[in-house]
Write an enzyme that holds these catalytic residues in place. Structure first.
Site, short mmCIF file in Angstrom:
data_model
loop_
_atom_site.label_atom_id
_atom_site.label_comp_id
_atom_site.label_asym_id
_atom_site.label_seq_id
_atom_site.Cartn_x
_atom_site.Cartn_y
_atom_site.Cartn_z
N ASN A 163 0.80 -1.22 0.00
CA ASN A 163 0.00 0.00 0.00
C ASN A 163 0.84 1.28 0.00
O ASN A 163 0.41 2.30 -0.52
CB ASN A 163 -1.00 0.00 1.17
CG ASN A 163 -0.35 -0.25 2.50
OD1 ASN A 163 0.76 -0.77 2.59
ND2 ASN A 163 -1.04 0.10 3.56
N GLY A 237 1.80 -6.08 7.43
CA GLY A 237 0.99 -6.90 6.53
C GLY A 237 -0.25 -7.42 7.21
O GLY A 237 -0.68 -6.92 8.25
N SER A 238 -0.81 -8.46 6.65
CA SER A 238 -2.04 -9.04 7.16
C SER A 238 -1.76 -9.87 8.41
O SER A 238 -0.61 -10.24 8.69
CB SER A 238 -2.69 -9.92 6.10
OG SER A 238 -1.88 -11.07 5.85
N VAL A 239 -2.83 -10.20 9.14
CA VAL A 239 -2.68 -11.07 10.30
C VAL A 239 -2.13 -12.42 9.87
O VAL A 239 -1.25 -13.00 10.54
CB VAL A 239 -4.03 -11.23 11.03
CG1 VAL A 239 -3.94 -12.29 12.11
CG2 VAL A 239 -4.47 -9.89 11.63
N ALA A 240 -2.62 -12.95 8.76
CA ALA A 240 -2.14 -14.25 8.29
C ALA A 240 -0.64 -14.20 7.99
O ALA A 240 0.10 -15.13 8.33
CB ALA A 240 -2.92 -14.68 7.05
N GLY A 242 1.52 -12.15 9.34
CA GLY A 242 2.21 -12.03 10.61
C GLY A 242 2.35 -13.36 11.32
O GLY A 242 3.40 -13.68 11.89
N GLU A 259 3.33 -5.23 12.58
CA GLU A 259 2.28 -4.21 12.44
C GLU A 259 1.31 -4.78 11.42
O GLU A 259 1.57 -4.80 10.22
CB GLU A 259 2.88 -2.89 11.98
CG GLU A 259 1.99 -1.69 12.27
CD GLU A 259 1.18 -1.24 11.07
OE1 GLU A 259 0.06 -1.79 10.90
OE2 GLU A 259 1.66 -0.39 10.33
N CYS A 294 -4.04 -0.30 6.81
CA CYS A 294 -4.41 -1.05 8.02
C CYS A 294 -4.99 -0.13 9.08
O CYS A 294 -5.71 -0.58 9.97
CB CYS A 294 -3.20 -1.80 8.56
SG CYS A 294 -1.75 -0.77 8.80
N GLU A 472 6.30 1.67 16.48
CA GLU A 472 7.14 2.27 15.44
C GLU A 472 6.98 3.78 15.45
O GLU A 472 6.17 4.34 16.18
CB GLU A 472 6.77 1.69 14.07
CG GLU A 472 6.99 0.18 13.99
CD GLU A 472 6.69 -0.39 12.62
OE1 GLU A 472 7.61 -0.96 12.03
OE2 GLU A 472 5.55 -0.27 12.16
#
Length: 496
Positions: A163, A237-240, A242, A259, A294, A472
């Protein structure tokens, strides 16, 4: 300061190289595999970029270890001077970098120009913190000295999302480099070109092996996360994604910084001004880059007493976002990053309709024939959404806003906190006690009151629950890329 022209008429700039950059040189993929990277505004191929294999990761990490040994020995203030030179280089080339990102990730070029400037600001910010890598002394009496020091961790892998490709590739390198680490960037598979151009710009500014880029797919990222010589891995990125990184990193018990996704709430109380709430609801959704953020407040909980007034104003304001070619400076809303993501967004629009939400605005692909080949969808607003609907519970990562009506505060707060995410929240009220009470009650790591969407260098940004952990954009980010060592010195004279 030169940012370069933002002209859609000229040929789109591209990096000269399509392979991996490590050890201060460019390398072809060990397997010879390539993937096409597209222009989301047209659906056309921009370039064929290498897919890094485990062998490429091994080679990049090996050179990063050598680069780390040299970079960690550079005095902190000298590292800071180098980071400031990089920041100035980014400002000088911001126009070109913005066009590359706009063409490759689909976000409007004016927003991508801002991204380049934000990355430069992050480099300057962390350059100013290099002397804050401090330890502490512990009193031990007259015959001993005990103190701690902070040291860089080593080779850091950073996995970057699509993004804000350049902002994350450059800006998220600042903290680990400031702390004295070397870094291997894995740019997004969908939009790798700006990271490759960044490597071209930085060539020769840092010791060989300090800054490295290995493009590729999820297997490339997994190889980095699991690598025994990578000391730490950070991902946005996405939860998946991560979860996959945590699992891969567990084999070598390396620390991670995550994050991840969000299904963030905006809460409007009855005393809030309807105009201001509507402006916040629209701004928080980040329609400019198609809600692909996000931190987007994609659930707006609006009190029943101002609900209709806010809906009317939201419908008017959202009309300012018109999908257009991302490299055109006049564009106010870009394209979805890929066809697969576009289909996902459109599927969620149909889900919202089937579940009984009222489509207030958009929900279709635009009629403009100039956009027919691209991955465009209108800004989409659903009203009368209930907490049980999928569009109110699942992260869509697209320009789909759900507006929910509430009247019971306790139940509303339960609904706000019911999702698995906990990244951001925006609260709108004129009452100081209500604002503070609600900020304490919501399960989110980053809260705005009577504001939305903004980040502030120095303010810790990050999530709780399955939105990740670590902070961050602050001193803590740099300290995360260090490890503390305690040193005890016995001052007693040995017996004769």
């Amino acid at each position: 300061m030169t940012t370069g022209p933002l002209s859609v008429e000229s040929a789109l700039p591209q990096p000269d190289h399509r392979g991996a950059y490590y050890g201060g040189a460019w390398h072809e993929s060990a397997t010879g595999r390539f993937a096409e990277t597209l222009n989301p505004s047209t659906g056309e191929t921009l370039a064929r970029v290498a897919i890094g294999s485990a062998s490429d990761v091994d080679a990049a990490v090996a050179t990063a270890r050598h680069g780390f040994a040299e970079w960690r020995a550079v005095a902190p203030l000298e590292r800071a001077r180098t980071l400031r030179r990089i920041a100035e280089l980014l400002r000088q080339n911001a126009g070109e970098l913005a066009l590359i990102d706009a063409a490759n990730c689909g976000n409007p070029v004016r927003e991508m120009l801002s991204d380049a400037m934000i990355a430069a600001a992050q480099l300057d910010f962390f350059a100013g913190l290099v002397t804050e890598m401090k330890g502490a002394s512990i009193p031990m009496g007259p015959h001993a000295v005990n103190f701690s020091v902070r040291e860089p961790v080593g080779v850091v892998a950073r996995i970057v999302p699509f993004n804000h490709p350049f902002m994350f590739a450059a800006g998220k390198s600042a903290a680990p480099l400031a702390a004295g680490n070397s870094i291997v960037i894995k740019p997004p598979e969908q939009a790798p070109l700006s990271a490759l151009r960044l490597a071209e710009l930085l060539d020769g500014l840092l010791p060989a092996g300090v800054f490295n880029v290995v493009p590729g797919d999820r297997d490339t990222g997994a190889a980095l996360a699991a690598h025994r010589d990578v000391a730490m891995v950070a991902i946005i990125g996405s939860v998946a994604a991560g979860r996959a990184v945590m699992q891969a990193a567990s084999a070598t018990v390396k620390p991670v910084l995550l994050e991840l996704g969000g299904k963030n709430a905006l809460i409007a109380y009855p005393d809030a001004d309807a105009d201001e709430v509507a402006a916040g609801v629209v701004a928080g959704m980040n329609f400019t880059w198609c809600g692909q953020s996000c931190g987007s407040t994609s659930r707006a909980f609006v009190h029943a007493s101002i609900y209709d007034a806010v809906l009317e104003r939201v419908r008017t304001r959202v009309g300012a976002f018109v999908p257009g070619i991302a490299t055109d400076p006049a564009t106010t809303m870009g394209a979805i990053v890929s066809r697969a993501q576009l289909e996902r967004v459109l599927d969620y629009v149909e889900v919202g309709k089937r579940e009984g939400a009222r489509l207030l605005y958009g929900g279709r692909r635009p009629d403009d024939p100039r956009l027919a080949g691209g991955f465009f969808v209108e800004p989409t607003v659903f009203a009368d959404v209930t907490p049980a609907m999928r569009i109110a519970r699942e992260e869509i990562f697209g320009p789909v806003l759900s507006i929910l009506k509430w009247s019971d505060e306790a139940r509303m707060l339960d609904d706000v906190n019911a999702v698995e995410y906990g990244l951001t929240c925006s609260i709108w009220t004129r009452d100081l006690a209500t604002a503070h009470r609600t900020a304490m009650a919501v399960q989110a790591g980053y809260v705005w009151i009577n504001d939305v969407g903004k980040h502030f260098l120095g303010a810790p940004f990050g999530g709780i629950k399955q939105s990740g952990f670590g902070r961050e954009e602050c001193l803590e980010e740099m300290l995360r890329f260090t490890q503390e060592k305690n040193i005890h010195v016995n001052l007693k004279r040995p017996n004769a």
